[in-house]
Design an enzyme around this catalytic site. Structure first.
Site, PDB file in Angstrom:
ATOM      1  N   GLN A 180     -88.004  20.160  55.202  1.00 28.31           N
ATOM      2  CA  GLN A 180     -88.532  20.676  56.462  1.00 28.31           C
ATOM      3  C   GLN A 180     -89.567  21.777  56.242  1.00 28.31           C
ATOM      4  O   GLN A 180     -90.113  22.323  57.199  1.00 28.31           O
ATOM      5  CB  GLN A 180     -87.377  21.219  57.322  1.00 28.31           C
ATOM      6  N   HIS A 205     -84.188  24.282  57.306  1.00 30.80           N
ATOM      7  CA  HIS A 205     -84.009  25.403  58.247  1.00 30.80           C
ATOM      8  C   HIS A 205     -84.843  26.629  57.893  1.00 30.80           C
ATOM      9  O   HIS A 205     -84.317  27.665  57.509  1.00 30.80           O
ATOM     10  CB  HIS A 205     -82.527  25.777  58.364  1.00 30.80           C
ATOM     11  N   TYR A 265     -75.686  36.146  68.159  1.00 32.69           N
ATOM     12  CA  TYR A 265     -75.680  34.906  68.939  1.00 32.69           C
ATOM     13  C   TYR A 265     -74.693  33.865  68.407  1.00 32.69           C
ATOM     14  O   TYR A 265     -74.710  32.723  68.827  1.00 32.69           O
ATOM     15  CB  TYR A 265     -77.126  34.420  69.153  1.00 32.69           C
ATOM     16  N   TYR A 318     -73.498  17.468  61.639  1.00 38.79           N
ATOM     17  CA  TYR A 318     -73.944  16.083  61.600  1.00 38.79           C
ATOM     18  C   TYR A 318     -72.821  15.238  61.008  1.00 38.79           C
ATOM     19  O   TYR A 318     -72.256  15.597  59.974  1.00 38.79           O
ATOM     20  CB  TYR A 318     -75.220  15.939  60.761  1.00 38.79           C
TER      21      TYR A 318
END
Lengths: 377, 377
Positions: free
Chosen positions: A88, A153, A257, A268
């Site tokens: 990514q 990520h 958070y 997944y």
């Protein structure tokens, strides 16, 4: 000497064909016309508009292009940082300085290799001055710590606060998800710095010796969307969650958070990450998606071209090839509309509002495009 | 003399078979077991639990049944009001007095014929004392004015405020939709009265000679769902909208909820009712559905059987045979989950929480049922 890279650049600098066939699509509040402004980009990831309405577009593989406002002409920018283009990672977001007219600073996030030559990498942010089609005076103003060997990520959106802080949204590097709960690292954090890389004195952890001074908020998974609320000036972020559990958050200074202690999703394949979705001392999202739509970039709409969309929050999605419109009213979520599911059959990595008040999408494909959304005649 | 009605009553008073086969269904936060507690009702519309956990159920065609807590036995209640059972009208909602243990009052909404013998009708509310299986001391405490010849949009849910007011939610009678904007009638209104039919002194329009004193809020279309927020004590309503435009509202005293001046929907068939969705002086919904799910009854969940659902708002839907769970957090809408779409293939007219903390659905079919939702083992 034959230089294939030079030939490719020269070819791309020439005019490229534009799939200009517009498709009219009805939405709940506006009839829109959807067309391709420019295509042929390799996995474009981020974009920003210059004051003259031309566009800078990143390709995850490592290049940044200048594209003319009508999409008909493009040129590769030189002086870009070296990137780790794997998984990514690669060349990621791009934005311009609020005072770009005076200072020409452009900010770029990207995956940077470990400087010790090891296999680690992490998100870094460079700023550079745009001088015609080349970057100069390059400065790395932020490096996500620690460097870590992972293809996943990286975050990472770049947005300026009304006061001129630069927010950088970061990922948890996937296999380091627990780091999101500790403050001695930048994994799964939103950080806030000044544009020169210095630390704002009022950052929430500057007086905490056990915490990194850049941290603004923590407990995030992979924040790939961010924008400033046009009225409150608050940072809004969009977090690509696990399977079931994409989130919109309004990160406040020093708050947690919850990832991976609390989540509305599972890993997944269905493995449980946490039984809990709510826990004391951890913030709930503003809004969340189960099942996931695979969120990416996001923008508030503030233009005049679509008056009924004013103040709404638009979230690009990868898996579902859609844009979610969150109909906001006085800070409340009243309704979610899913846009362009049939009209745009591509992973949508980013969404931006242009200087013309139109919306622009970036499709993250091997033949990626800038899609223009304007009112139908 | 042969009385077929008596025979039917006697038959129904006997034990009836219950489709007791439970189906386990996974939802986002709880695994639930779904079973039929009792069936064989003709278009049941409203239900309420008595302190001994037995149930009163209305059939739109005009009857009200007492059903034992386990669903195995039922008996028709005598002394019910005459109803106009045509179109959407008939015997509608039912609720018990907050002090039922002391006073035995039951409140029933229904379509009542014009008293002049004409073709007009409207929603009325009767209260009566439940004495074993018969109603006594019947009093009509509210009559929607004017009576009007229409088969549609009767409202009507009955809920008590924490202070003991009775809220009655009303419909616009469909072809009288414009009446929802004027205060000289009860069409498209929520009204608030005392249980004996008297008017609370602080109702918003008691000092307005041009407005009916019962009116609490106006600009509604067809409010078929209502409950009191367990923490704030506010009335929450669910409005069956036009095509696209079902709404959740939190009606405040004297406020205008906009129908038909503003709406997120269009008329059945697609005709434009209003170009506007937002207008000065009119309230926006808390939440709305486009496309419509065809909303009906609604309830807050406050029980212990499903801890992760505590505080959430559940909305029954007709067209889509589902229950929408609005995941609320500190008064905000964080997420909508759609429940039971495959498991319950029927129009769901009402949803209630039982004294056992389970959820109960009423399916509005010619062979309608009470469905029980409890935690799977």
């Amino acid at each position: 000497m034959f230089n294939p890279k030079f030939v490719l650049t020269a070819m791309l600098a020439a005019s490229v064909s534009v799939t200009a066939t517009a498709e009219d699509v009805d939405t709940e509040r506006h009839k829109v016309s959807i067309s391709t402004l420019a295509d042929g980009f390799t996995n474009p990831w981020g974009m920003t508009f210059l004051p003259d309405k031309s566009i800078l577009v990143t390709e995850r593989s490592g290049d940044i292009y200048w594209v003319s406002a009508d999409g008909s002409y493009r040129e590769k920018i030189s002086g870009t940082p070296e990137v780790v283009a794997q998984g990514q990672g690669g060349m990621l977001d791009i934005t311009i300085d609020p005072d770009f007219d005076e200072n020409n600073w452009v900010y770029i996030s990207y995956s940077e290799a470990a400087q010790d030559g090891g296999k680690g990498n992490s998100t870094a942010v460079m700023r550079a001055k745009l001088d015609d089609k080349k970057f100069t005076e390059q400065e790395v103003i932020f490096r996500q710590a620690p460097k870590y060997e992972s293809n996943n990520h990286f975050g990472s959106r770049l947005v300026f606060s009304p006061e001129g802080h630069l927010y950088i949204t970061l990922g948890d590097r996937y296999s380091r998800m627990d780091d999101a709960q500790t403050l001695d690292n930048h994994h799964g954090k939103v950080v806030r710095i000044w544009p020169d890389g210095s630390i704002p004195e009022d950052n929430p952890f500057v007086n905490d010796d056990n915490a990194l001074d850049e941290i603004w908020s923590y407990g995030h998974r992979n924040v790939q969307g961010a924008d400033i609320h046009p009225e409150t000036g608050e940072l809004w972020t969009v977090e690509h969650g696990p399977q079931g559990g994409d989130e919109v958050n309004i990160p406040e200074a020093g708050k947690n958070y919850g990832w991976p202690e609390i989540t509305y999703g599972v890993d997944y394949g269905g493995a449980i990450i946490s039984e809990d979705a709510v826990k004391e001392g951890m913030e709930q999202p503003f809004y969340y998606w189960v099942p996931s739509i695979a969120t990416a970039g996001a923008t508030f709409y503030t233009g005049d071209a679509f008056p009924e969309w004013k103040g709404d929050f638009f979230v690009a999605a990868l898996k579902s090839s859609l844009v979610a419109r969150l109909d906001l009213y006085e800070g409340r979520m009243m309704h979610e509309e899913r846009l362009f599911e049939d009209a745009v059959e591509a992973r949508i990595r980013d969404i931006n509002q242009g200087p013309d008040g139109y919306l622009y999408l970036l499709t993250d494909q091997s033949d990626g495009a800038i899609i223009q959304i304007k009112p139908a005649d």
